[in-house]
Design a protein around this motif. Structure first.
Motif, mmCIF file in Angstrom:
data_model
loop_
_atom_site.group_PDB
_atom_site.id
_atom_site.type_symbol
_atom_site.label_atom_id
_atom_site.label_comp_id
_atom_site.label_asym_id
_atom_site.label_seq_id
_atom_site.Cartn_x
_atom_site.Cartn_y
_atom_site.Cartn_z
ATOM 1 N N THR A 75 0.820 -1.201 0.000
ATOM 2 C CA THR A 75 0.000 0.000 0.000
ATOM 3 C C THR A 75 0.863 1.265 0.000
ATOM 4 O O THR A 75 1.937 1.296 0.599
ATOM 5 C CB THR A 75 -0.916 0.040 1.241
ATOM 6 N N LYS A 95 -3.845 -7.568 -0.944
ATOM 7 C CA LYS A 95 -4.387 -6.255 -1.278
ATOM 8 C C LYS A 95 -3.267 -5.370 -1.821
ATOM 9 O O LYS A 95 -2.298 -5.094 -1.114
ATOM 10 C CB LYS A 95 -5.033 -5.618 -0.048
ATOM 11 N N HIS A 97 -3.060 -1.784 -2.987
ATOM 12 C CA HIS A 97 -3.894 -0.585 -2.935
ATOM 13 C C HIS A 97 -3.055 0.688 -2.876
ATOM 14 O O HIS A 97 -2.033 0.737 -2.181
ATOM 15 C CB HIS A 97 -4.783 -0.618 -1.686
ATOM 16 N N TYR A 98 -3.501 1.733 -3.572
ATOM 17 C CA TYR A 98 -2.974 3.095 -3.453
ATOM 18 C C TYR A 98 -1.490 3.208 -3.786
ATOM 19 O O TYR A 98 -0.756 3.986 -3.177
ATOM 20 C CB TYR A 98 -3.219 3.648 -2.034
ATOM 21 N N ASN A 128 -6.652 -2.290 -6.230
ATOM 22 C CA ASN A 128 -7.603 -1.187 -6.118
ATOM 23 C C ASN A 128 -6.896 0.153 -5.881
ATOM 24 O O ASN A 128 -5.943 0.234 -5.095
ATOM 25 C CB ASN A 128 -8.570 -1.427 -4.957
ATOM 26 N N ASN A 130 -4.940 2.158 -7.511
ATOM 27 C CA ASN A 130 -3.550 2.380 -7.887
ATOM 28 C C ASN A 130 -3.469 3.315 -9.090
ATOM 29 O O ASN A 130 -4.432 3.461 -9.857
ATOM 30 C CB ASN A 130 -2.876 1.047 -8.228
ATOM 31 N N ASN A 162 -8.835 1.985 -10.276
ATOM 32 C CA ASN A 162 -7.476 2.344 -10.663
ATOM 33 C C ASN A 162 -7.501 3.393 -11.780
ATOM 34 O O ASN A 162 -8.465 3.523 -12.527
ATOM 35 C CB ASN A 162 -6.717 1.106 -11.147
#
Length: 208
Positions: A75, A95, A97-98, A128, A130, A162
């Protein structure tokens, strides 16, 4: 691939946070943990790290982060300047993410900034929120370039929210290959929703 259910007993909630990792020989971070037979998550993590130029000696399959096991997280990282993958994934329920990912897979073909595949039990992973941008592949012969590559039967994962910008494939030197920004090679059943694609000639593609 031979020992897909191997549990390396990586512990729980261990992490690498706020680090700058660069100029290494064979990869950045090896993130493992969790039991695949029982789907017990480890919740180990790499968070808020800057990872770049990690492949001086081994340019393939030693990514900025190699993630395995069950239920781990990458993340808020910036990953760039890689001849190969930014993230190489095996396992379940991870996960991603970001993160910001750019200028990777610069010396390889038939590859993705994020790559997983060849094990149909590797499901439940989330990619998710990104930002993937400026990924062109080899400057001499760009071919088979993807942001997220689900290879050889990979499925039942999630790609949501994304932003993909300037992910360029060129088939000029590889005319029989068709790739997309998000690409499946004999896989599917993955939800791709609420994403934004700009200056991506081929957003979604399947080889099925």
């Amino acid at each position: 691939y031979q020992f897909a259910a191997w549990d390396n007993e990586g512990g729980k909630r261990n992490g690498v946070q706020g680090c700058e990792i660069y100029n290494t020989g064979t990869g950045g971070v090896l993130l493992c943990g969790g039991n695949r037979k029982k789907l017990i998550p480890a919740e180990n993590f790499v968070d808020n790290c800057h990872i770049y130029r990690t492949n001086r000696l081994d340019k393939t399959y030693k990514a900025g982060v190699n993630i395995m096991g069950v239920g781990n997280k990458i993340t808020h990282c910036k990953i760039h300047d890689m001849p190969g993958f930014a993230i190489y994934l095996h396992g379940n329920d991870h996960k991603i993410h970001y993160n910001e990912i750019f200028d990777v897979i610069t010396e390889v073909s038939d590859a993705g900034a994020v790559y997983l595949g060849r094990d149909r039990s590797e499901v439940g992973n989330e990619f998710n929120f990104n930002f993937f941008h400026d990924i062109y592949g080899s400057k001499e012969k760009p071919r088979g370039i993807c942001a997220i590559y689900f290879d050889d039967g990979a499925g039942y994962n999630l790609v949501q929210g994304n932003y993909f910008h300037r992910i360029i494939q060129s088939d000029e030197h590889y005319p029989n290959a068709v790739f997309g920004t998000v690409f499946w090679n004999w896989g599917g059943q993955t939800s791709v929703c609420d994403n934004i694609f700009t200056e991506c000639p081929n957003a979604l593609q399947s080889a099925n």
